[in-house]
Write an enzyme that holds these catalytic residues in place. Structure first.
Site, PDB file in Angstrom:
ATOM      1  N   GLU A 335       0.879  -1.175   0.000  1.00  0.00           N
ATOM      2  CA  GLU A 335       0.000   0.000   0.000  1.00  0.00           C
ATOM      3  C   GLU A 335       0.909   1.214   0.000  1.00  0.00           C
ATOM      4  O   GLU A 335       1.553   1.511   0.989  1.00  0.00           O
ATOM      5  CB  GLU A 335      -0.922  -0.023   1.219  1.00  0.00           C
ATOM      6  CG  GLU A 335      -2.058   0.988   1.130  1.00  0.00           C
ATOM      7  CD  GLU A 335      -1.686   2.334   1.717  1.00  0.00           C
ATOM      8  OE1 GLU A 335      -1.290   3.236   0.922  1.00  0.00           O
ATOM      9  OE2 GLU A 335      -1.775   2.491   2.936  1.00  0.00           O
ATOM     10  N   CYS A 369      -3.199   8.343   4.206  1.00  0.00           N
ATOM     11  CA  CYS A 369      -3.023   7.740   2.887  1.00  0.00           C
ATOM     12  C   CYS A 369      -4.284   7.805   2.041  1.00  0.00           C
ATOM     13  O   CYS A 369      -4.203   7.807   0.810  1.00  0.00           O
ATOM     14  CB  CYS A 369      -2.546   6.300   3.024  1.00  0.00           C
ATOM     15  SG  CYS A 369      -3.643   5.240   3.982  1.00  0.00           S
TER      16      CYS A 369
END
Length: 627
Positions: A335, A369
């Site tokens: 990720e 994020c």
């Protein structure tokens, strides 16, 4: 049958509720009352047994004095992770040829600790400890695993204030950011594991073809062994607990490598899990924490004992981890961040959603994020949205929640510190370049706090872009910066949303949900929220595409990625029918032509389009068998 019905309806019949005639001996007889008491007693015993196996277990933990707002320490001038090399006041008794890490509060520069970094040998030893503990843990059942997580959930709810203050001390975030991003999300994930984790990992039956009608097929999700999680600094509690709890629930041991920026808080959070494991009767060495500099990380990523790696962080580091993992073909979930857009469709009620957008942009000082990095709005509403954001942004207050005011209470703070000032020059350069290209700017620079002169603050910023190709619109900022971009057609809005290297998450807002869903389907990313922000993060497969990485964590898919999916096929009726090799196909082959004719008839019988062709295949099969 009549006796059974009478027994069931006995109380009602005894009371004779449907009759006008009543007898003096009416009522429930002693036998029935005793029977009900016995049933109730059995039920109570069963419930007590369940509680004895499922109820959360309290455990001992220490409260770090550094989490107290009244705690004070040495203030470091321009603090860095290696400030101990320059300031003798924060140097421990340093071992020769060893490296250390300086822990400090980024909101005010207070020294927290100076920690010894692990070397290669210590990392290998920690992996071995987890491996040894996992050999026993893998045989625990889901009841035992749930109890550990249930104990942690109860503890977290009861100690959420302490958890928030520990996270704030190490990252400079606000209490609200910690409550939402650390505690609430982690509790949601623990509840999902408790309620649905077993269902995701329980052996499941799979459908098969007609040719195997007598076979039963199952997929079993076996533990991998010891897995690793290498996580970022923005949410030290959640980023540690989320992969650890998923890993141990799947039956694995786990080695966590946290960012050097948050080793102090992560150590405490991980020790809480170890304390819970021990209180529940399990080996706390199942969970290990690695504290090291990037140069030593290969001792973890290249270890032959690590069977899976989950990485949350930058693209540069993620690429290196993927390379390291090839040495032993270790599967990796990456990720790597994103440039999440919020597409605002025409005629959207801006006042209805402005608060959601503000939270999506400035939560955790933009260090999120899946934070909203750019708002893509129709040109007819561009000025209105810009003005609404400007009015709110100018009122936002930067500061620290880990120091009390002169009156003895915490001052209201909207935006906390950033983890460091390493990227401030680059952020200011991007904003200045956008301004030179015609963008409208609100703030756009670092903030020198009056009371926290060593804190690392960046002013909440608004950038109204006129050129959508600007560099600031293409790079992940990870900062408290709101970008506003205009479009004329919905097709153009979709192109703007898809027009970056990233593809992590996105949001679509509009009055017509059908149109929102159409736009959501056109977005090239891993997750989309319609008329909301980041709700896909909880209990669903989390991840992206393009430069945002690959693989998923969270939800059934993420849980299963930490297992070995093992297929087991066996007979439904072993005493009646089992697979056998016909003589015509048995080694040594007697006739190649006959064998091929038999196989061809078999294929035609099972897979031809028409029944006539299938029957012809059956005839061919039988004839070949008789030859």
């Amino acid at each position: 049958m009549n006796k059974i019905l009478y027994f069931i309806l006995h109380p009602f019949l005894s009371f004779n509720l449907w009759s006008d005639e009543h007898r003096e001996d009416e009522g429930i007889d002693v036998f029935y009352a005793l029977f009900l008491c016995v049933v109730a007693g059995i039920w109570l015993v069963v419930q007590r047994e369940r509680r004895s196996k499922n109820s959360p277990i309290p455990f001992h933990f220490s409260t770090p004095k550094e989490a107290d707002p009244n705690w004070s320490s040495v203030k470091i001038e321009r603090p860095t992770l290696e400030s101990h090399l320059e300031d003798e006041n924060i140097q421990p008794m340093m071992l020769p040829d060893r490296r250390y890490i300086t822990c400090f509060d980024p909101s005010n520069g207070l020294h927290i600790a100076t920690v010894l970094a692990d070397n290669d040998a210590e990392i290998a030893a920690k992996i071995q400890k987890a491996l040894t503990a996992q050999k026993e843990w893998m045989y625990t059942d889901f009841v035992q695993r749930r109890r550990v997580i249930r104990s942690l959930k109860k503890w977290m709810v009861e100690n959420q204030d302490l958890c928030a203050r520990v996270a704030c001390r190490d990252t400079g975030k606000t209490l609200i950011d910690a409550a939402l991003g650390e505690i609430l999300v982690t509790c949601c994930k623990m509840e999902w594991l408790i309620d649905h984790g077993e269902e995701a990992l329980r052996p499941e039956s799979r459908k098969s073809n007609f040719i195997q009608f007598y076979k039963k097929s199952e997929v079993h999700y076996d533990p991998l062994g010891v897995v690793a999680a290498i996580v970022s600094w923005n949410y030290p509690l959640h980023n540690a607990w989320s992969p650890i709890l998923a890993s141990i629930f799947a039956g694995n041991g786990v080695v966590l490598k946290c960012s050097e920026n948050v080793i102090w808080s992560t150590s405490w959070f991980v020790n809480i899990i170890k304390n819970s494991l021990e209180a529940c009767g399990h080996d706390p060495e199942l969970v290990q924490l690695v504290c090291c500099w990037p140069e030593q990380a290969a001792a973890l990523t290249k270890s032959p004992h690590i069977k899976h790696i989950t990485f949350i962080g930058s693209e540069t580091v993620g690429r290196q981890i993927a390379i390291d993992a090839t040495e032993h073909l270790t599967p990796v979930t990456l990720e790597l961040g994103g440039k999440d857009p919020a597409v605002i469709l025409p005629n959207t009620n801006l006042k209805q959603w402005i608060s959601t957008w503000m939270r999506g942009i400035f939560q955790n000082s933009g260090q999120n994020c899946i934070g909203i990095e750019k708002l893509i709005v129709h040109v007819d509403q561009y000025d209105d949205l810009y003005d609404m954001l400007k009015e709110r942004i100018e009122k936002l207050r930067c500061g620290s929640v880990t120091l009390p005011s002169d009156q003895g209470y915490l001052s209201p703070v909207d935006v906390g510190a950033m983890i460091s000032d390493n990227r401030f020059d680059a952020l200011e350069a991007l904003i200045k370049q956008a301004e030179e290209d015609g963008a409208k700017i609100v703030n756009g620079e670092r903030y020198h706090h009056v009371y926290h002169d060593q804190g690392t603050y960046f002013l909440p910023t608004l950038v109204g872009l006129t050129k959508n190709s600007a560099a600031i619109a293409q790079q992940e900022l990870f900062a408290p910066i709101a970008l506003v971009m205009g479009y004329e057609t919905v097709e153009e809005a979709v192109n703007l949303a898809n027009g970056t290297r990233y593809g992590l998450g996105a949001s679509v807002f509009g009055p017509d949900q059908k149109q929102c869903l159409e736009v959501a389907e056109a977005l090239d990313c891993g997750m989309v929220a319609v008329n909301d922000f980041a709700v896909f993060y909880v209990n669903l497969p989390f991840g992206g595409t393009k430069a945002s990485g690959y693989g998923r964590f969270g939800g059934p898919e993420g849980l299963r990625s930490l297992t070995n999916p093992k297929v087991i096929v066996y007979d439904w009726w072993p005493g009646l029918i089992q697979t056998s090799i016909p003589k015509v196909l048995d080694y040594p082959i007697r006739s190649l032509g006959t064998s091929f004719e038999f196989t061809s008839g078999l294929i035609r019988f099972f897979y031809a389009d028409t029944w006539r062709a299938r029957i012809q295949g059956l005839i061919t099969l039988i004839q070949a068998q008789r030859k």
